[in-house]
Design a protein around this motif. Structure first.
Motif, PDB file in Angstrom:
ATOM      1  N   GLU A  54       0.828  -1.208   0.000  1.00 23.88           N
ATOM      2  CA  GLU A  54       0.000   0.000   0.000  1.00 23.88           C
ATOM      3  C   GLU A  54       0.864   1.260   0.000  1.00 23.88           C
ATOM      4  N   ALA A  55       2.013   1.198   0.657  1.00 24.60           N
ATOM      5  CA  ALA A  55       2.908   2.361   0.657  1.00 24.60           C
ATOM      6  C   ALA A  55       3.403   2.674  -0.748  1.00 24.60           C
ATOM      7  N   PHE A  56       3.654   1.644  -1.557  1.00 23.37           N
ATOM      8  CA  PHE A  56       4.057   1.887  -2.943  1.00 23.37           C
ATOM      9  C   PHE A  56       2.949   2.595  -3.729  1.00 23.37           C
ATOM     10  N   PHE A  57       1.709   2.443  -3.281  1.00 21.69           N
ATOM     11  CA  PHE A  57       0.588   3.081  -3.964  1.00 21.69           C
ATOM     12  C   PHE A  57       0.226   4.422  -3.340  1.00 21.69           C
ATOM     13  N   GLY A  58       1.075   4.940  -2.456  1.00 20.97           N
ATOM     14  CA  GLY A  58       0.894   6.287  -1.936  1.00 20.97           C
ATOM     15  C   GLY A  58       0.295   6.389  -0.557  1.00 20.97           C
ATOM     16  N   THR A  59      -0.008   5.282   0.102  1.00 22.65           N
ATOM     17  CA  THR A  59      -0.585   5.319   1.438  1.00 22.65           C
ATOM     18  C   THR A  59       0.499   5.681   2.445  1.00 22.65           C
ATOM     19  N   GLN A  60       0.178   6.606   3.368  1.00 21.01           N
ATOM     20  CA  GLN A  60       1.186   7.080   4.323  1.00 21.01           C
ATOM     21  C   GLN A  60       0.667   7.203   5.749  1.00 21.01           C
ATOM     22  N   THR A  61      -0.649   7.244   5.941  1.00 21.95           N
ATOM     23  CA  THR A  61      -1.176   7.473   7.277  1.00 21.95           C
ATOM     24  C   THR A  61      -1.762   6.199   7.866  1.00 21.95           C
ATOM     25  N   PHE A  62      -1.812   6.164   9.183  1.00 19.57           N
ATOM     26  CA  PHE A  62      -2.335   5.011   9.914  1.00 19.57           C
ATOM     27  C   PHE A  62      -3.749   4.672   9.456  1.00 19.57           C
ATOM     28  N   GLU A  63      -4.617   5.670   9.400  1.00 13.37           N
ATOM     29  CA  GLU A  63      -6.011   5.414   9.052  1.00 13.37           C
ATOM     30  C   GLU A  63      -6.165   4.981   7.601  1.00 13.37           C
ATOM     31  N   ALA A  64      -5.305   5.501   6.716  1.00 15.24           N
ATOM     32  CA  ALA A  64      -5.391   5.075   5.314  1.00 15.24           C
ATOM     33  C   ALA A  64      -4.965   3.610   5.169  1.00 15.24           C
ATOM     34  N   PHE A  65      -3.944   3.195   5.893  1.00 11.28           N
ATOM     35  CA  PHE A  65      -3.559   1.778   5.878  1.00 11.28           C
ATOM     36  C   PHE A  65      -4.703   0.914   6.416  1.00 11.28           C
ATOM     37  N   ARG A  66      -5.314   1.357   7.495  1.00 11.49           N
ATOM     38  CA  ARG A  66      -6.373   0.575   8.125  1.00 11.49           C
ATOM     39  C   ARG A  66      -7.591   0.462   7.220  1.00 11.49           C
ATOM     40  N   SER A  67      -7.920   1.548   6.531  1.00 14.65           N
ATOM     41  CA  SER A  67      -9.055   1.534   5.614  1.00 14.65           C
ATOM     42  C   SER A  67      -8.816   0.590   4.440  1.00 14.65           C
ATOM     43  N   ALA A  68      -7.604   0.611   3.897  1.00  5.98           N
ATOM     44  CA  ALA A  68      -7.296  -0.200   2.719  1.00  5.98           C
ATOM     45  C   ALA A  68      -7.221  -1.692   3.034  1.00  5.98           C
ATOM     46  N   LEU A  69      -6.836  -2.038   4.256  1.00  4.90           N
ATOM     47  CA  LEU A  69      -6.544  -3.441   4.574  1.00  4.90           C
ATOM     48  C   LEU A  69      -7.500  -4.058   5.580  1.00  4.90           C
ATOM     49  N   GLY A  70      -8.292  -3.229   6.280  1.00  7.02           N
ATOM     50  CA  GLY A  70      -9.157  -3.778   7.309  1.00  7.02           C
ATOM     51  C   GLY A  70      -8.367  -4.445   8.418  1.00  7.02           C
ATOM     52  N   ILE A  71      -7.204  -3.949   8.690  1.00  6.58           N
ATOM     53  CA  ILE A  71      -6.294  -4.542   9.651  1.00  6.58           C
ATOM     54  C   ILE A  71      -6.636  -4.060  11.069  1.00  6.58           C
ATOM     55  N   PRO A  72      -6.635  -4.931  12.062  1.00  5.56           N
ATOM     56  CA  PRO A  72      -6.886  -4.477  13.433  1.00  5.56           C
ATOM     57  C   PRO A  72      -5.880  -3.422  13.869  1.00  5.56           C
ATOM     58  N   ARG A  73      -6.332  -2.483  14.674  1.00  6.94           N
ATOM     59  CA  ARG A  73      -5.475  -1.370  15.083  1.00  6.94           C
ATOM     60  C   ARG A  73      -4.193  -1.851  15.768  1.00  6.94           C
ATOM     61  N   ALA A  74      -4.328  -2.806  16.675  1.00  4.72           N
ATOM     62  CA  ALA A  74      -3.146  -3.273  17.417  1.00  4.72           C
ATOM     63  C   ALA A  74      -2.149  -3.933  16.476  1.00  4.72           C
ATOM     64  N   THR A  75      -2.655  -4.692  15.510  1.00  5.96           N
ATOM     65  CA  THR A  75      -1.773  -5.351  14.545  1.00  5.96           C
ATOM     66  C   THR A  75      -1.071  -4.327  13.674  1.00  5.96           C
ATOM     67  N   LEU A  76      -1.808  -3.326  13.217  1.00  4.09           N
ATOM     68  CA  LEU A  76      -1.212  -2.292  12.378  1.00  4.09           C
ATOM     69  C   LEU A  76      -0.151  -1.515  13.158  1.00  4.09           C
ATOM     70  N   THR A  77      -0.442  -1.180  14.405  1.00 11.88           N
ATOM     71  CA  THR A  77       0.535  -0.484  15.236  1.00 11.88           C
ATOM     72  C   THR A  77       1.810  -1.306  15.369  1.00 11.88           C
ATOM     73  N   ASP A  78       1.652  -2.608  15.609  1.00 11.69           N
ATOM     74  CA  ASP A  78       2.812  -3.491  15.775  1.00 11.69           C
ATOM     75  C   ASP A  78       3.647  -3.568  14.509  1.00 11.69           C
ATOM     76  N   ARG A  79       2.987  -3.761  13.356  1.00 11.06           N
ATOM     77  CA  ARG A  79       3.742  -3.916  12.108  1.00 11.06           C
ATOM     78  C   ARG A  79       4.418  -2.616  11.695  1.00 11.06           C
ATOM     79  N   LEU A  80       3.746  -1.480  11.850  1.00 13.88           N
ATOM     80  CA  LEU A  80       4.370  -0.208  11.505  1.00 13.88           C
ATOM     81  C   LEU A  80       5.580   0.053  12.398  1.00 13.88           C
ATOM     82  N   LYS A  81       5.476  -0.310  13.669  1.00 13.17           N
ATOM     83  CA  LYS A  81       6.614  -0.154  14.571  1.00 13.17           C
ATOM     84  C   LYS A  81       7.786  -1.019  14.125  1.00 13.17           C
ATOM     85  N   LYS A  82       7.511  -2.285  13.784  1.00 14.82           N
ATOM     86  CA  LYS A  82       8.576  -3.187  13.361  1.00 14.82           C
ATOM     87  C   LYS A  82       9.199  -2.739  12.045  1.00 14.82           C
TER      88      LYS A  82
END
Length: 346
Positions: A54-82
């Motif tokens: 998604e980043a290659f397609f221009g996504t940069q914000t937490f909420e935009a990643f979450r909207s595009a992937l339907g990813i749980p907040r805690a999981t998204l926080t963990d992966r972005l941190k890693k």
């Protein structure tokens, strides 16, 4: 990544003159040093892969990643941190905004050619007769592009039987890395979440650790069950499962070599051999960013006779592709998936 030029096993180095049983050491299982495996340690985590895509397609914000992937907040926080700790992303607070954005670093953008090589494989072999989800347009030359993996010395395409290899300064074995993705391919459905993607289809097949390693052994010339079992120190039931799935997916084919008792060897099909391009594209990234200047393998292009680094070039203008230079014709509407872009052309 080794090649099927002569389907030989790699030449032993001073570091690696050990029998296959050395895969099991007193300290535990060891693995062949491999830049492709190091790359897959990152992208074979389905959520991490999807976030990078998604980043290659221009996504940069937490909420935009979450909207595009339907990813749980805690999981998204963990992966972005890693991914930030791995230096794939860097955090930026634009202007006076308190909201942080996640932007790809140079290291992150350098994954793009590997993704494109996987996409070309998925378009050709896994589309099931349907048009590809997107068509690439190279802004540099203005042409529809079907990138190819090439030799950095002569610029010609490199196929599995057109290269040889030898041990590099980083050759040898190391303790197996704990926590690497070992999901069965059938559990890889997360790869296809969000927008349609040929890269996702490819990773469904080779994105788990054992499937990749079994295919890699095919490029090293290890075809028989016992030899693969010993080399990888893999549990027999897991090896049987992966071999059966790779045969069912058309990556390997079985050939009987003994009748009493029945014994089979597993050979790469034409489809399997075409994984060589994506594998060595990932090898280049792993060599550059994760090998500390000591690549485990050195590749030589048979046609020109020179050692080479794999490149992913536009098939029209023969120049290396960069994420910033690519545009897309889409066969789907990103908004239907709650996603952004990518930059499209009419």
């Amino acid at each position: 990544m080794p090649v099927a030029a002569k389907l030989q096993t790699p030449r032993a180095s001073a570091k690696s003159k050990t029998p296959l049983t050395a895969a099991r050491s007193a300290a535990g299982r060891t693995e062949r040093n491999c830049s492709v495996a190091r790359t897959l340690d990152i992208v074979s985590d389905a959520w991490a892969f999807l976030i990078i895509r998604e980043a290659f397609f221009g996504t940069q914000t937490f909420e935009a990643f979450r909207s595009a992937l339907g990813i749980p907040r805690a999981t998204l926080t963990d992966r972005l941190k890693k991914l930030t700790q791995l230096a794939i992303f860097r955090q930026v607070a634009p202007g006076s905004s308190q909201r942080k954005e996640y932007r790809l670093t140079k290291m992150g953008f350098d994954l793009y050619p590997s993704f494109i090589a996987l996409m070309q494989f998925g378009d050709r072999w896994l589309s099931k007769g349907k048009p590809p989800p997107l068509t690439l347009v190279h802004a540099t030359c203005g042409c529809e592009s079907h990138p190819i993996v090439t030799c950095s010395h002569c610029g010609e395409g490199v196929a599995a039987r057109e290269a040889t290899y030898r041990d590099g300064p980083g050759a040898g074995r190391s303790p197996a890395k704990a926590g690497r993705n070992t999901r069965r391919p059938s559990d890889g459905s997360r790869f296809v979440l969000g927008r349609p993607s040929s890269v996702s289809r490819a990773l469904e097949i080779i994105g788990d650790k054992w499937s990749f390693m079994v295919v890699r052994e095919g490029f090293f010339g290890n075809r028989r069950y016992d030899r693969i079992l010993n080399e990888l120190a893999i549990a027999p039931n897991i090896l049987t499962d992966r071999l059966n799935r790779l045969v069912a997916n058309g990556v390997l084919r079985r050939r009987q070599y003994q009748t009493s008792p029945e014994r089979y060897e597993y050979l790469l099909t034409d489809m399997g051999l075409e994984l060589y391009g994506p594998f060595i594209a990932m090898l280049r990234w792993g060599d550059r960013w994760l090998s500390k200047g000591k690549p485990p393998l050195i590749l030589t292009h048979i046609k020109c006779g020179h050692d080479f680094d794999p490149r992913v070039d536009c098939d029209q203008c023969k120049t290396p592709i960069l994420a910033a230079d690519m545009r897309y014709r889409l066969a789907y509407d990103p908004k239907s998936f709650g996603a952004l872009g990518p930059r499209s052309v009419d």
